[in-house]
Design a protein around this motif. Sequence first.
Motif, mmCIF file in Angstrom:
data_model
loop_
_atom_site.group_PDB
_atom_site.id
_atom_site.type_symbol
_atom_site.label_atom_id
_atom_site.label_comp_id
_atom_site.label_asym_id
_atom_site.label_seq_id
_atom_site.Cartn_x
_atom_site.Cartn_y
_atom_site.Cartn_z
ATOM 1 N N ASP A 143 0.824 -1.211 0.000
ATOM 2 C CA ASP A 143 0.000 0.000 0.000
ATOM 3 C C ASP A 143 0.855 1.256 0.000
ATOM 4 N N HIS A 144 2.098 1.125 0.428
ATOM 5 C CA HIS A 144 3.046 2.235 0.328
ATOM 6 C C HIS A 144 4.453 1.673 0.203
ATOM 7 N N TYR A 145 5.347 2.502 -0.323
ATOM 8 C CA TYR A 145 6.758 2.149 -0.444
ATOM 9 C C TYR A 145 7.607 3.268 0.155
ATOM 10 N N VAL A 146 8.632 2.901 0.908
ATOM 11 C CA VAL A 146 9.672 3.859 1.266
ATOM 12 C C VAL A 146 10.688 3.819 0.128
ATOM 13 N N VAL A 147 10.869 4.942 -0.535
ATOM 14 C CA VAL A 147 11.663 5.016 -1.771
ATOM 15 C C VAL A 147 12.882 5.909 -1.553
ATOM 16 N N LEU A 148 14.034 5.449 -2.019
ATOM 17 C CA LEU A 148 15.223 6.289 -2.081
ATOM 18 C C LEU A 148 15.387 6.805 -3.502
ATOM 19 N N ALA A 149 15.585 8.109 -3.633
ATOM 20 C CA ALA A 149 15.750 8.722 -4.949
ATOM 21 C C ALA A 149 16.790 9.833 -4.861
ATOM 22 N N ARG A 150 17.362 10.154 -5.999
ATOM 23 C CA ARG A 150 18.442 11.136 -6.051
ATOM 24 C C ARG A 150 17.867 12.542 -6.137
ATOM 25 N N THR A 151 18.154 13.336 -5.101
ATOM 26 C CA THR A 151 17.738 14.737 -5.067
ATOM 27 C C THR A 151 18.912 15.683 -5.308
#
Length: 397
Positions: free
Chosen positions: A167-175
């Motif tokens: 129902d949700h994901y903890v996501v790592l992304a490049r900022t």
Amino acid sequence: MGWTLWDWPFLDETHHSKAREVAGFAAGIAPHGAGPLADEARGHVRALGEAGLLDIAVPEPGAGGYAFDVRALCAAREGLAYASVLADTMFAMQGLGTGPIALFGSDALRDRYLGPARRGEKVAGLAISEPEAGSDVAAMATEARDDGDAYVLTGEKTWISNAGIADHYVVLARTGEAPGARGLTAMVVDADTPGLKAEPFDLIVPHPIGRLIFDGARVPKTSVIGRPGEGFKLAMATFDHFRPTVGAAAIGVARRAMDETLARVASRRMFGRTMAESESVQTKLADCQVDIETSALAVYRAAWTKDVKGGRATREASIAKLVATEAAQRVVDAAVQLHGGMGVIEGGIIGQLYREVRPMRIYEGASEVQKLVIARDVLAEAAATAQTDGKAGGSAA
């Protein structure tokens, strides 16, 4: 023979009590294949929540804030994996998919996501790996472009547990605050966010997994966990709590294989005697038991270190994961050999364990990566000791 927790000084009565709860729950787990994999996986989450066992993986806050009892996590995973690797996986993912929120999230994020996950009403996911960035997290390319009050996500995650059912994901992304690992940010992305698509695929084991494709998915900045640019540190802190538990799950699989094998060699007769009376079989059983017990010592030592001494405990966690998963592979392989043809028959428990133990040496840091982590920590310690000794010698001179 059933499962009981180790009677060792690393563990106290609260852990034994929790293990008894897990054993009672695990005894009622239905065999895999009762329905579609996604439904079965969600069913495990609901059942774990209703039994109160997800309180271990998604803890309530205490006087000092949110804290995991790593020994309880290990006890739960060992007991669940003994009965069902799928149930264990769903238990672990509820913790991994909420751990960053619990440890570093805002009160609003905690209020929104932790309760439903703890009760088993919602399924959690963690999205880090990418096609070109698995163990090398710093090579991550998924971009989160700053767009005022939101980030706009573009990129792909793969090998994501619970892809398509979370129902949700903890996501790592490049900022982009800095190069490499220091330019990553963690955020919570709801599964129904426009621009997010999940594509499940099949493994050789029953495990809900797949890829996530972000095509302009807009995520409000209120969904950021911690501070921008701290995502890598946040993720590693979460893994420090959960990496020893992978070793605990491997022990559960190894113990189940050992118990099945003991029953087999005690009843199977060859050349006028039971297999258990053969010295060659006995030496193989001895090797298996040594592997299991040394693995458990490494795992619960790491868990005790994290719980009692605090800090990162990175070396201990990596040793536990490496030793236990490699040993479990050897134990299950020996079980297949001693079962003969029955070890490779479709639908047999030993064949199932053989498939299920193999991924444990890969996920949450492959064995080769664990060796690098251990070696670098040892080298850093040696360098620090040499520097300290050099200063002491200079002072004495």
